[in-house]
Design an enzyme around this catalytic site. Structure first.
Site, PDB file in Angstrom:
ATOM      1  N   GLU A 134     -37.675 -52.619  11.911  1.00 15.23           N
ATOM      2  CA  GLU A 134     -38.163 -51.753  10.828  1.00 15.23           C
ATOM      3  C   GLU A 134     -39.676 -51.535  10.857  1.00 15.23           C
ATOM      4  OE1 GLU A 134     -34.808 -51.968   7.293  1.00 15.23           O
ATOM      5  OE2 GLU A 134     -36.639 -53.130   7.046  1.00 15.23           O
TER       6      GLU A 134
ATOM      7  N   ASP B 225     -29.619 -60.716   7.345  1.00 14.72           N
ATOM      8  CA  ASP B 225     -30.956 -61.307   7.315  1.00 14.72           C
ATOM      9  C   ASP B 225     -30.893 -62.790   6.972  1.00 14.72           C
ATOM     10  OD1 ASP B 225     -32.062 -58.798   7.866  1.00 14.72           O
ATOM     11  OD2 ASP B 225     -32.152 -58.287   5.738  1.00 14.72           O
TER      12      ASP B 225
ATOM     13  N   THR C 291     -22.639 -61.199  15.444  1.00 11.65           N
ATOM     14  CA  THR C 291     -21.930 -61.414  14.184  1.00 11.65           C
ATOM     15  C   THR C 291     -20.797 -60.401  14.070  1.00 11.65           C
ATOM     16  OG1 THR C 291     -23.507 -60.013  12.989  1.00 11.65           O
ATOM     17  CG2 THR C 291     -23.972 -62.369  13.057  1.00 11.65           C
TER      18      THR C 291
ATOM     19  N   GLY D 252     -18.669 -59.932  11.265  1.00  6.39           N
ATOM     20  CA  GLY D 252     -18.186 -59.767   9.895  1.00  6.39           C
ATOM     21  C   GLY D 252     -17.248 -60.891   9.503  1.00  6.39           C
TER      22      GLY D 252
END
Length: 353
Positions: free
Chosen positions: A165, A295, A261, A263
């Site tokens: 970001e 995060d 990852t 979920g």
């Protein structure tokens, strides 16, 4: 808050270089269609940004009790000068989580970044996010030299955490700087390429990254954007074969640890030395809001690695601890999704017991 240093090693240090946002979160039964107006459930204004969220996760994961923090955490970022949301929301949220904010620039050339987040209650709290970069793409964060200067005012970090970001050029230059294997004492990089830059990440910048953490979507985007990382016919996440993708990041980019990852299905982990496995997903009674779950995972895992490196051991020796670190980070993310919001939903380590 008082802090203590583990008797067996020096105090670990983590620096997060990344985004700081104000989040405007609207909960709604469903998203409106084109030209449609709906009555939503609620609006909340809170502290966020992937960099800020990951800093809070690092900070909170280091609190072994309400008064004991065993890892030092500092944030390198930027906000708009004079922004009341910084002094009333962002800064208190960071500092109450044990994050040093002295290296956050108050920019006179851009406003604080913001994110508008729509949380759909009818589909398990899934979110859609619109981001205005603001100060995250201006001033200090557009200059690697200024970032490195800010880092010199802090204790030398064991771990530097990066995301997607802040400007791509800044991120690439930081990756190349910290991944320079000719310099032995540089911090190890934990890189979460989210959101993935449309232009991708060159293999030269990724080369030597210590930890690469991606979700199902991001790993496909990363593999597609890097020459030599074939993904075959993988299109949907249901078709994802992490055991086929992860080794390519080790072989071609020299990444030490790859975490994907998945979920509710859990987390796939793979190390350069060949240790692999899947940590099962954690079942929760109700998913309220998935914001900051990723995060949280990044911050908890980064803290585990920092603690380990501070003992003087090499990252290769972390193989025996990687599964436990993934399990803890996964459990923390599962706690996060049961509460609304970003930073405020991240659990403290002492609440994980």
């Amino acid at each position: 808050m008082t802090t203590t240093t583990p008797p067996s090693c020096r105090k670990p240090q983590i620096s997060i270089i990344g985004s700081l946002n104000i989040d405007f979160v609207t909960a709604t039964p469903r998203c409106p269609g084109p030209g449609e107006t709906l009555t939503a459930t609620s609006l909340t204004v809170s502290a966020g940004g992937k960099g800020g969220n990951q800093a809070v996760a690092c900070g909170r994961s280091s609190f072994t009790s309400p008064t004991t923090q065993d890892v030092s955490v500092n944030m390198i970022g930027a906000v708009g000068a004079g922004d009341p949301y910084y002094t009333t929301l962002l800064q208190p949220a960071l500092e109450k989580s044990g994050v040093d904010t002295t290296s956050i620039e108050q920019s006179t050339v851009a406003q604080t970044g913001s994110a508008t987040i729509i949380v759909e209650e009818a589909i398990g709290g899934e979110n859609r996010i619109l981001v205005v970069p603001g100060a995250n793409h201006a001033g200090m964060l557009s200059s690697v030299e200024n970032i490195l200067t800010a880092l010199k005012s802090q204790p030398k970090p064991d771990i530097v955490v990066l995301q997607g970001e802040i400007p791509r050029t800044t991120t690439l230059d930081l990756l190349k700087y910290f991944n320079d294997t000719s310099i032995e004492d540089r911090a190890k990089v934990v890189f979460n390429p989210a959101p993935v830059f449309p232009e991708g990440i060159p293999l030269s910048a990724l080369q030597g990254t210590a930890v690469l953490i991606m979700n199902e979507t991001e790993v496909v985007q990363m593999a597609r954007s890097i020459e030599g990382l074939p993904i075959g016919d993988v299109v949907e996440s249901d078709d994802l074969q992490p055991e086929g993708l992860a080794p390519r990041f080790h072989e071609l980019a020299g990444v030490d640890i790859v975490l994907i990852t998945l979920g509710a299905k859990g987390v796939y982990f793979s190390t350069k030395s060949g240790r692999t496995g899947i940590v099962a997903g954690v079942k929760v009674a109700k998913v309220v809001d998935t914001t900051a779950a990723g995060d949280t995972f990044v911050g908890y895992f980064a803290t585990a690695v920092a603690r380990f490196l501070a003992t003087g051991q090499s990252l290769e020796a972390f193989d025996d601890d990687v599964e436990d670190a993934v399990s803890t980070a996964n459990a923390a993310a599962a706690m996060c999704v049961q509460t609304r919001g970003a930073m405020q939903s991240i659990p403290f380590a002492y609440d994980m017991e």
